[in-house]
Design a protein around this motif. Structure first.
Motif, PDB file in Angstrom:
ATOM      1  N   PHE A  64      41.393  45.165  35.409  1.00 14.79           N
ATOM      2  CA  PHE A  64      42.769  45.890  35.985  1.00 14.79           C
ATOM      3  C   PHE A  64      43.060  45.049  37.335  1.00 14.79           C
ATOM      4  O   PHE A  64      42.116  44.937  38.334  1.00 14.79           O
ATOM      5  N   LEU A  65      44.101  44.391  37.271  1.00 18.90           N
ATOM      6  CA  LEU A  65      44.808  43.404  38.091  1.00 18.90           C
ATOM      7  C   LEU A  65      46.112  43.898  38.642  1.00 18.90           C
ATOM      8  O   LEU A  65      46.819  44.222  37.913  1.00 18.90           O
ATOM      9  N   ASP A  66      46.163  43.786  39.952  1.00 20.66           N
ATOM     10  CA  ASP A  66      47.405  44.071  40.671  1.00 20.66           C
ATOM     11  C   ASP A  66      48.333  42.707  40.706  1.00 20.66           C
ATOM     12  O   ASP A  66      47.673  41.631  40.511  1.00 20.66           O
ATOM     13  N   VAL A  67      49.526  42.859  40.484  1.00 21.37           N
ATOM     14  CA  VAL A  67      50.356  41.657  40.208  1.00 21.37           C
ATOM     15  C   VAL A  67      50.509  41.186  41.520  1.00 21.37           C
ATOM     16  O   VAL A  67      50.266  39.723  41.611  1.00 21.37           O
ATOM     17  N   GLU A  68      50.791  41.763  42.611  1.00 21.94           N
ATOM     18  CA  GLU A  68      51.055  41.151  44.028  1.00 21.94           C
ATOM     19  C   GLU A  68      49.537  41.213  44.630  1.00 21.94           C
ATOM     20  O   GLU A  68      49.179  42.235  45.247  1.00 21.94           O
ATOM     21  N   LEU A  69      49.159  40.365  44.886  1.00 19.63           N
ATOM     22  CA  LEU A  69      47.721  39.908  45.578  1.00 19.63           C
ATOM     23  C   LEU A  69      47.737  39.199  47.083  1.00 19.63           C
ATOM     24  O   LEU A  69      48.092  38.057  46.994  1.00 19.63           O
ATOM     25  N   GLY A  70      47.982  39.933  48.152  1.00 14.24           N
ATOM     26  CA  GLY A  70      48.086  39.336  49.436  1.00 14.24           C
ATOM     27  C   GLY A  70      49.398  38.722  49.474  1.00 14.24           C
ATOM     28  O   GLY A  70      50.548  39.576  49.182  1.00 14.24           O
ATOM     29  N   THR A  71      49.440  37.558  49.922  1.00 17.16           N
ATOM     30  CA  THR A  71      50.994  36.955  50.043  1.00 17.16           C
ATOM     31  C   THR A  71      51.355  36.209  48.862  1.00 17.16           C
ATOM     32  O   THR A  71      52.390  35.861  48.819  1.00 17.16           O
ATOM     33  N   ASP A  72      50.409  36.232  47.790  1.00 16.18           N
ATOM     34  CA  ASP A  72      50.807  35.556  46.406  1.00 16.18           C
ATOM     35  C   ASP A  72      51.703  36.766  45.583  1.00 16.18           C
ATOM     36  O   ASP A  72      50.898  37.614  44.838  1.00 16.18           O
ATOM     37  N   SER A  73      52.931  36.740  45.557  1.00 11.92           N
ATOM     38  CA  SER A  73      53.664  37.712  44.862  1.00 11.92           C
ATOM     39  C   SER A  73      53.347  37.723  43.141  1.00 11.92           C
ATOM     40  O   SER A  73      53.568  38.591  42.576  1.00 11.92           O
ATOM     41  N   LEU A  74      52.586  36.866  42.789  1.00  9.76           N
ATOM     42  CA  LEU A  74      52.350  36.465  41.407  1.00  9.76           C
ATOM     43  C   LEU A  74      50.901  36.474  41.319  1.00  9.76           C
ATOM     44  O   LEU A  74      50.403  35.828  40.138  1.00  9.76           O
ATOM     45  N   GLY A  75      50.189  36.864  42.390  1.00 11.33           N
ATOM     46  CA  GLY A  75      48.745  36.385  42.289  1.00 11.33           C
ATOM     47  C   GLY A  75      47.935  37.110  41.049  1.00 11.33           C
ATOM     48  O   GLY A  75      47.072  36.299  40.539  1.00 11.33           O
ATOM     49  N   GLY A  76      48.117  38.243  40.471  1.00  9.00           N
ATOM     50  CA  GLY A  76      47.454  38.631  39.601  1.00  9.00           C
ATOM     51  C   GLY A  76      47.840  37.897  38.100  1.00  9.00           C
ATOM     52  O   GLY A  76      46.979  37.882  37.453  1.00  9.00           O
ATOM     53  N   PHE A  77      48.999  37.565  37.846  1.00 12.32           N
ATOM     54  CA  PHE A  77      49.184  36.610  36.880  1.00 12.32           C
ATOM     55  C   PHE A  77      48.547  35.357  36.921  1.00 12.32           C
ATOM     56  O   PHE A  77      48.106  34.825  35.971  1.00 12.32           O
ATOM     57  N   HIS A  78      48.539  34.887  38.073  1.00 10.20           N
ATOM     58  CA  HIS A  78      47.584  33.546  38.255  1.00 10.20           C
ATOM     59  C   HIS A  78      46.154  33.851  37.689  1.00 10.20           C
ATOM     60  O   HIS A  78      45.291  32.997  37.510  1.00 10.20           O
ATOM     61  N   LEU A  79      45.769  34.859  38.584  1.00 11.12           N
ATOM     62  CA  LEU A  79      44.220  35.459  38.134  1.00 11.12           C
ATOM     63  C   LEU A  79      43.983  35.349  36.591  1.00 11.12           C
ATOM     64  O   LEU A  79      42.999  35.009  36.068  1.00 11.12           O
ATOM     65  N   ALA A  80      44.989  36.065  36.201  1.00 15.63           N
ATOM     66  CA  ALA A  80      44.833  36.676  34.601  1.00 15.63           C
ATOM     67  C   ALA A  80      44.808  35.078  33.735  1.00 15.63           C
ATOM     68  O   ALA A  80      44.087  34.930  32.808  1.00 15.63           O
ATOM     69  N   GLN A  81      45.435  34.132  34.358  1.00 10.60           N
ATOM     70  CA  GLN A  81      45.683  32.814  33.528  1.00 10.60           C
ATOM     71  C   GLN A  81      44.288  32.302  33.716  1.00 10.60           C
ATOM     72  O   GLN A  81      43.436  31.537  32.667  1.00 10.60           O
ATOM     73  N   LYS A  82      43.543  32.390  34.698  1.00  8.58           N
ATOM     74  CA  LYS A  82      42.146  31.663  35.107  1.00  8.58           C
ATOM     75  C   LYS A  82      41.098  32.427  34.164  1.00  8.58           C
ATOM     76  O   LYS A  82      40.032  32.069  33.754  1.00  8.58           O
ATOM     77  N   LEU A  83      41.490  33.705  33.934  1.00  3.59           N
ATOM     78  CA  LEU A  83      40.645  34.543  33.380  1.00  3.59           C
ATOM     79  C   LEU A  83      40.623  34.434  31.891  1.00  3.59           C
ATOM     80  O   LEU A  83      39.252  34.368  31.076  1.00  3.59           O
ATOM     81  N   ARG A  84      41.563  34.109  31.479  1.00  2.00           N
ATOM     82  CA  ARG A  84      41.734  33.695  30.045  1.00  2.00           C
ATOM     83  C   ARG A  84      41.068  32.465  29.797  1.00  2.00           C
ATOM     84  O   ARG A  84      40.559  32.298  28.591  1.00  2.00           O
ATOM     85  N   GLU A  85      40.970  31.436  30.781  1.00  2.00           N
ATOM     86  CA  GLU A  85      40.222  30.246  30.330  1.00  2.00           C
ATOM     87  C   GLU A  85      38.905  30.514  30.459  1.00  2.00           C
ATOM     88  O   GLU A  85      38.228  29.816  29.394  1.00  2.00           O
TER      89      GLU A  85
END
Length: 161
Positions: A64-85
């Motif tokens: 369960f990921l928030d999209v906006e993490l801290g100052t990274d407005s797309l942080g959740g998407f970036h995290l999801a990409q790494k999780l998919r790897e």
């Protein structure tokens, strides 16, 4: 509960402490109520903690990921990409207040199971519970009754010579 083949590890990444606590309680309550083979492994405000924990897991993950993490407005998407790897067949659910960012799930080819907009607590709670049920059914092949069972053979009076 003994971890078995059908165990799903659950992770939450949300930078707002109040929201993190709400999501954590909702998931914990649902797991307890449904008595499924799921475990809340980590609820964190930090994406790196989620990644490190996911790398060590041998079970299926539900994130369960928030999209906006801290100052990274797309942080959740970036995290999801790494999780998919790390785990290509994991379940990913985005929980956010940004309904207009949903198209990024397609742009980044993330195959999100759900995209939940934080509009009210009751709706959020219900959607989270639905995601838990859906992920478990998909992981177990459609049943909520797959639970790890550990059987210890007992000696009866007849076995004693």
């Amino acid at each position: 509960m003994i971890e078995g083949f059908f165990m799903i590890n659950i992770y939450i990444c949300e930078d707002d402490k109040r929201q993190l606590d709400f999501i954590k309680k909702t998931i914990s309550d649902a797991i307890l109520f449904d008595d499924t083979d799921m475990k809340l492994v980590l609820a964190s405000q930090y994406p790196d903690e989620i990644l490190e924990c996911a790398k060590k897991s041998k079970n299926c993950g539900l994130y369960f990921l928030d999209v906006e993490l801290g100052t990274d407005s797309l942080g959740g998407f970036h995290l999801a990409q790494k999780l998919r790897e790390i785990e290509p067949r994991c379940f990913i659910v985005f929980i956010t207040s940004h309904s207009d960012f949903s198209f990024y799930t397609y742009e980044y080819k993330l195959e999100a199971m759900d995209y939940i907009v934080k509009n009210n607590a009751d709706s959020l709670r219900e959607q989270i519970k639905n995601c838990l049920t859906t992920a478990y059914k998909r992981h177990t092949g459609g049943s909520l009754s797959h639970k790890s069972v550990f059987v210890v053979p007992q000696k009866s009076d007849r076995d004693i010579a």
